[in-house]
Design an enzyme around this catalytic site. Structure first.
Site, PDB file in Angstrom:
ATOM      1  N   LEU A  72      51.496 -33.780  40.872  1.00 42.69           N
ATOM      2  CA  LEU A  72      49.911 -34.268  40.458  1.00 42.69           C
ATOM      3  C   LEU A  72      49.813 -35.754  41.006  1.00 42.69           C
ATOM      4  O   LEU A  72      48.824 -36.175  41.160  1.00 42.69           O
ATOM      5  CB  LEU A  72      50.094 -34.822  38.924  1.00 42.69           C
ATOM      6  N   GLY A  73      50.833 -36.406  41.416  1.00 45.42           N
ATOM      7  CA  GLY A  73      50.644 -37.495  42.035  1.00 45.42           C
ATOM      8  C   GLY A  73      51.783 -38.382  42.395  1.00 45.42           C
ATOM      9  O   GLY A  73      52.925 -38.092  41.988  1.00 45.42           O
ATOM     10  N   GLU A  74      51.862 -39.271  43.266  1.00 41.86           N
ATOM     11  CA  GLU A  74      52.895 -40.307  43.327  1.00 41.86           C
ATOM     12  C   GLU A  74      52.582 -41.897  43.286  1.00 41.86           C
ATOM     13  O   GLU A  74      51.395 -42.080  43.774  1.00 41.86           O
ATOM     14  CB  GLU A  74      53.634 -39.918  44.539  1.00 41.86           C
ATOM     15  N   GLY A  75      53.564 -42.615  42.766  1.00 41.44           N
ATOM     16  CA  GLY A  75      53.303 -43.995  43.087  1.00 41.44           C
ATOM     17  C   GLY A  75      54.405 -44.656  43.957  1.00 41.44           C
ATOM     18  O   GLY A  75      55.254 -44.038  44.738  1.00 41.44           O
ATOM     19  N   GLN A  76      54.459 -45.907  43.841  1.00 39.83           N
ATOM     20  CA  GLN A  76      55.345 -46.697  44.563  1.00 39.83           C
ATOM     21  C   GLN A  76      56.840 -46.206  44.489  1.00 39.83           C
ATOM     22  O   GLN A  76      57.805 -46.094  45.353  1.00 39.83           O
ATOM     23  CB  GLN A  76      55.363 -48.105  44.639  1.00 39.83           C
TER      24      GLN A  76
ATOM     25  N   GLU B  19      57.063 -40.261  40.916  1.00 35.50           N
ATOM     26  CA  GLU B  19      56.151 -39.128  41.130  1.00 35.50           C
ATOM     27  C   GLU B  19      55.744 -38.763  39.755  1.00 35.50           C
ATOM     28  O   GLU B  19      56.624 -38.824  38.925  1.00 35.50           O
ATOM     29  CB  GLU B  19      56.689 -37.956  41.834  1.00 35.50           C
TER      30      GLU B  19
ATOM     31  N   ASP C  10      43.191 -49.254  32.329  1.00 34.61           N
ATOM     32  CA  ASP C  10      42.755 -48.404  33.287  1.00 34.61           C
ATOM     33  C   ASP C  10      42.041 -47.174  32.711  1.00 34.61           C
ATOM     34  O   ASP C  10      42.047 -46.004  32.968  1.00 34.61           O
ATOM     35  CB  ASP C  10      43.815 -47.988  34.286  1.00 34.61           C
TER      36      ASP C  10
END
Ligand SMILES: *[C@@H]1O[C@H](CO)[C@@H](O)[C@H](O)[C@H]1NC(C)=O
Ligand SMILES: *[C@@H]1O[C@H](CO)[C@@H](O)[C@H](O)[C@H]1NC(C)=O
Ligand SMILES: *[C@@H]1O[C@H](CO)[C@@H](O)[C@H](O)[C@H]1NC(C)=O
Ligand SMILES: *[C@@H]1O[C@H](CO)[C@@H](O)[C@H](O)[C@H]1NC(C)=O
Ligand SMILES: *[C@@H]1O[C@H](CO)[C@@H](O)[C@H](O)[C@H]1NC(C)=O
Length: 869
Positions: free
Chosen positions: A581-585, A588, A724
């Site tokens: 679905l996505g990834e960050g620093q 994931e 957010d």
């Protein structure tokens, strides 16, 4: 099945026309204006006939083109019959694009208008110029405000050229029905006020479009119906580059040979009049007052005698408060087609800026009747058709008779602001919708987004995009058209030090939830004149998996260990990877199938109804090589999440923390996120029915809003700050139940919603309150701000990004305007689908004063009654 709902949104029953709100597309683009109502003086071919003059449409050869080369002396025209008297505020034009094969457009045009299709008048702007600038390419639509607005039924668009050339045009008109029904008024001409020691005030009716003979105006409309109310000081005007006294029409006692001003009003048909509102100046210390009394006579037909009994009304004179005001004159529900009113002087001068009429035919705008389909299938199919009524609480009474001049002042300010905002946004919506969307596309050609189960593949077909225009070509001109000061970005930047200076004192001392995030030195907060965050702070704002973290008061990282975590450990091998679905620093987010999760969690597990389908979960996973700090933060996030338990908040189901990589497993919802869901849909209408376009109804949207407010109410009750909130962070199941989640910024799909600072830290600036952006202050009140933006997204069906016309830098600059609070800040415009009371609620969420914003409890209570269960 159809469920008929009658939604009655109680607007101001007596509202005057408000040009700021009266900006609805009148139906060229969407076809409500029929082909046979669009005619032309000539056409080049069958395929460039007038019926193809529809903005943003590509039928036929893509536009209307008059025959032959257009000569400078020609008057070719496109004529539209709007079917009823209409208050026109905006005109949008476009050239012929025809999927990149057309290149004709008109650089200039004039407008003619007519009440009856016989007598035509030319429109001119407030400075007397009849020519409007139009397009300079074949594809971008150019939106022009009409100052003054036009009141008419027929309109002619006359392209103008300096050199012989072919022109083609597409058109949209914007405005609203003219319920006043007034077709003309007559009055003595306005006069000059030449007092010693003051500027000369010219109180003539400078936009009057009727006859002007022997000091009398007759047969037209003018400044008294242009929707612009004058200011308290009649010398101050709302328009630029005009003379003192411009907004008012005024007369001096004694100059007319009688102690009164006589005006006649003629209407489109016989009406049953309830009242007349006269916006009048009352600057008593300059010898100006409202009228002392008025008497109105009635005439049932044009050719008839005035009825003998006039309606008389005495006002209460006020020589303490110099505010301009609406004076409401009751008209006793008399029937008439024409009125003659005599306004008696109360002082040396009398000045009016607006006159409006309320008649029994005026009620239409206060009621919206909707036929909506039940969004919930099956189980309700046995329900009988019901009629239900929702009435929104009337939030405030109409200010009247100068009892509440301050309120009027506020309203006027808001109207002015809205003019600016709506202008900008309309501009944006129609001019560069496609351009603005462009950065949101990940791939140039076609984007495939798989959101929920693998079977629900949504293909986003890239729409045909006009040749790319560099956004930097003229963004300031387009955006800040109304304020020349803004046209120089450098000038803006220079103004910001003033902001950082005054903010320094308050920036870092705020006593809010989270010392570890918000502590910074003034130097860090404002490293240069442009305010932004210190890098270090932002990284900690971001959850370690790239998502946002809830801010929680008084939670120390050191004290966290495995035993603080109250959710169960799930066997890792039973999580079957489906998609990323996505990834960050540091991690994931995966969409996984969780084998045997219902059994694992036991009875009463908060799992969505599966109908035998596998349980989908979102798995946030920390990379094995993550730093120790990141590990601690991850555990902290788990602990926070495990405390949350609300039907509208995504629930942490289980974790895998006994071995690396650390995972947390949360619910995932069938319908994906709200942003994707809404942006694929249209408002329910017969059109969507016919074309099988998935649709949502107004009540669906309200239902969603209530759920989000409910979830946020819960977070607020725990003093949790979300940071957010946005539609991209709300997930939906098939029954449109909403759960608020928090992994928006880990998803590439929405990367353009976040502002990237030096390539690393990201912030959802378009959703953030001014104090969050400038002072780093995140509170429940800043969540309320974001909630307002989320509501706005919902009611625009997520068709565009908030402030989509503004660049990130401009959004931040706009934040500076909120801080300075000099009335130059740009608000989001009122979405067309949005009931006025709801937009009012949004505006309250964007109050500059944190304390004046509503609470989530208040929002929930205000929204809940709208939902028809
Ligand atoms: C527009 O209106 C003017 C009157 O103001 C008239 O002289 C002219 O002929 C009109 N033109 C068209 C095309 O209707
Ligand atoms: C009227 O406006 C047009 C378009 O902005 C401009 O080209 C023209 O010079 C103006 N005419 C006058 C007389 O100011
Ligand atoms: C109104 O007064 C202004 C300023 O004196 C003048 O320029 C303008 O031509 C007048 N307009 C009309 C329609 O009389
Ligand atoms: C207005 O003028 C008339 C004479 O023309 C005079 O009788 C009357 O008192 C004046 N009214 C005011 C309020 O000055
Ligand atoms: C105007 O309408 C009201 C009710 O809306 C009615 O009572 C009244 O009789 C009407 N007046 C006339 C003159 O028809």
């Amino acid at each position: 099945m159809l469920l008929y709902l009658l939604l009655v949104f109680q607007a101001n029953a007596n509202a005057q026309i408000d040009p700021a709100h009266c900006r609805y597309p009148l139906g060229m683009e969407d076809g409500r204006i029929k082909d046979h109502d669009i005619t032309a003086s000539s056409q080049w071919y069958e395929t460039t006939g007038p019926q193809y003059a529809r903005l943003n449409r590509e039928e036929g050869d893509g536009a209307w083109c008059p025959a032959g080369l257009l000569q400078p002396s020609d008057t070719q025209y496109l004529q539209v019959d709007l079917g009823q008297l209409t208050f026109l505020t905006v005109v949008g034009t476009q050239g012929r694009y025809a999927r990149n094969s057309g290149k004709e457009f008109a650089r200039m045009y004039r407008l003619n208008y007519s009440h009856d299709g016989q007598l035509w008048r030319s429109w001119k702007n407030r400075l007397g110029n009849k020519t409007m600038e139009a397009n300079d390419n074949a594809y971008v639509s150019v939106i022009k405000d009409l100052h003054p607005p036009i009141i008419s039924r027929y309109i002619r668009l006359i392209p103008v050229t300096k050199m012989p050339t072919t022109v083609c045009m597409r058109l949209e008109l914007y405005g609203c029905p003219w319920h006043d029904g007034l077709t003309s008024y007559s009055s003595p001409e306005g006069q000059l006020m030449m007092p010693p020691g003051y500027p000369i005030a010219s109180l003539n009716d400078s936009t009057y479009d009727g006859a002007h003979e022997r000091r009398k105006l007759s047969g037209g409309l003018g400044q008294l119906t242009d929707g612009v109310t004058g200011q308290d000081d009649f010398l101050v005007t709302r328009q630029y580059h005009v003379w003192p006294g411009y907004d008012y029409v005024g007369w001096r006692n004694g100059s007319l040979g009688s102690g009164y001003v006589e005006m006649e009003f003629v209407f489109d048909k016989q009406r049953n009049f309830t009242s007349m509102k006269v916006h009048s100046n009352n600057m008593f210390y300059r010898g100006v007052k409202i009228f002392s009394s008025v008497s109105c006579s009635f005439k049932p037909r044009l050719i008839a005698n005035w009825e003998t009994e006039p309606v008389e009304f005495r006002t209460v004179l006020d020589d303490r408060n110099p505010s301009a005001r609406y004076v409401t004159v009751p008209l006793g529900r008399r029937n008439a087609k024409a009125l003659r009113c005599r306004f008696h002087f109360a002082d040396v001068w009398m000045m009016f800026s607006e006159i409006s009429f309320q008649s029994a035919d005026t009620v239409i705008p206060t009621q919206i009747t909707l036929a909506v389909t039940s969004p919930w299938p099956k189980e309700e199919s046995s329900m009988p058709t019901t009629h239900k009524t929702v009435t929104t609480p009337s939030t405030k009474d109409q200010p009247d008779d100068g009892n509440t001049p301050i309120l009027i002042g506020c309203l006027v300010t808001i109207i002015l602001l809205l003019v600016v905002i709506i202008f900008l946004i309309l501009w944006c919506q129609y001019v560069c919708k496609v351009l603005e969307k462009a950065p949101r596309r990940i791939l140039e050609e076609e984007v495939t987004v798989r959101l929920s189960s693998s079977s629900d593949t949504i293909i986003l077909q890239t729409p045909p995009v006009p040749p790319r225009v560099s956004q930097m070509d003229h963004p300031y001109e387009r955006v800040f058209l109304l304020d020349p000061q803004y046209q120089d970005p450098a000038g803006l930047r220079n103004k910001l030090p003033e902001l950082s200076r005054s903010a320094e004192t308050s920036a870092c001392g705020g006593g809010y939830a989270e010392p570890d995030v918000t502590q910074c030195t003034p130097h860090q907060c404002f490293q240069s004149s442009v305010p932004h965050y210190a890098e270090t702070d932002i990284v900690s704002l971001q959850g370690v998996t790239g998502s946002n973290m809830y801010a929680v008061p008084a939670l120390t990282v050191d004290s966290l260990t495995r035993k603080d975590i109250s959710v169960a450990e799930f066997p890792r091998h039973r999580l079957l990877f489906r998609e990323k679905l996505g990834e960050g620093q540091f991690g994931e987010v995966h969409l996984c199938e969780a084998e045997g999760l219902p059994e694992f969690l036991g009875e009463g597990a908060p799992l969505p109804d599966r109908d035998g389908r596998p349980v989908l979960v979102a798995v946030k996973q920390l990379r094995a090589d993550a730093t120790n700090n990141a590990r601690n933060d991850f555990l902290k996030e788990i602990k926070i999440m495990s405390r949350l338990n609300d039907p509208n908040i995504i629930q942490l189901l289980c974790v895998c923390v006994s071995s690396d990589p650390l995972c947390m497993v949360t619910e995932y919802m069938d319908n994906g996120d709200l942003n994707m869901f809404l942006s694929q849909r249209e408002m329910e209408s017969t059109l969507t029915h016919a074309n099988n376009i998935p649709a949502v109804s107004l009540s669906d949207l309200l239902h969603m809003s209530v759920q989000i407010s409910s979830g946020m109410r819960y977070l607020a009750s725990l003093n949790f700050v979300h940071r957010d909130l946005a539609t991209r962070n709300c997930l939906l199941d098939r029954r449109l139940t909403i759960k608020i989640a928090d992994f928006g910024m880990s998803r590439n799909l929405y990367s353009s919603d976040y502002y990237r600072i030096q390539g690393r830290a990201v912030l959802p600036i378009r959703w953030m309150a001014w104090e969050s952006i400038l002072l780093g202050k995140f509170t429940t009140a800043s969540d309320v701000w974001a909630f307002g933006v989320t509501l706005w997204e919902i009611f625009t069906l997520c068709k565009e990004q908030p402030y989509s016309l503004l660049s990130d830098e401009q959004v931040i600059e706009n934040t500076g305007e909120f801080f300075r609070n000099q009335g130059r800040q740009i608000f989001l415009y009122a979405p067309l689908l949005c009931p006025p009371s709801l937009f009012e609620l949004m505006m309250r969420c964007w109050d500059r004063d944190i304390a004046d914003r509503p609470t989530f409890e208040g929002l929930y209570q205000a929204l809940r009654p709208h939902v028809v269960q």
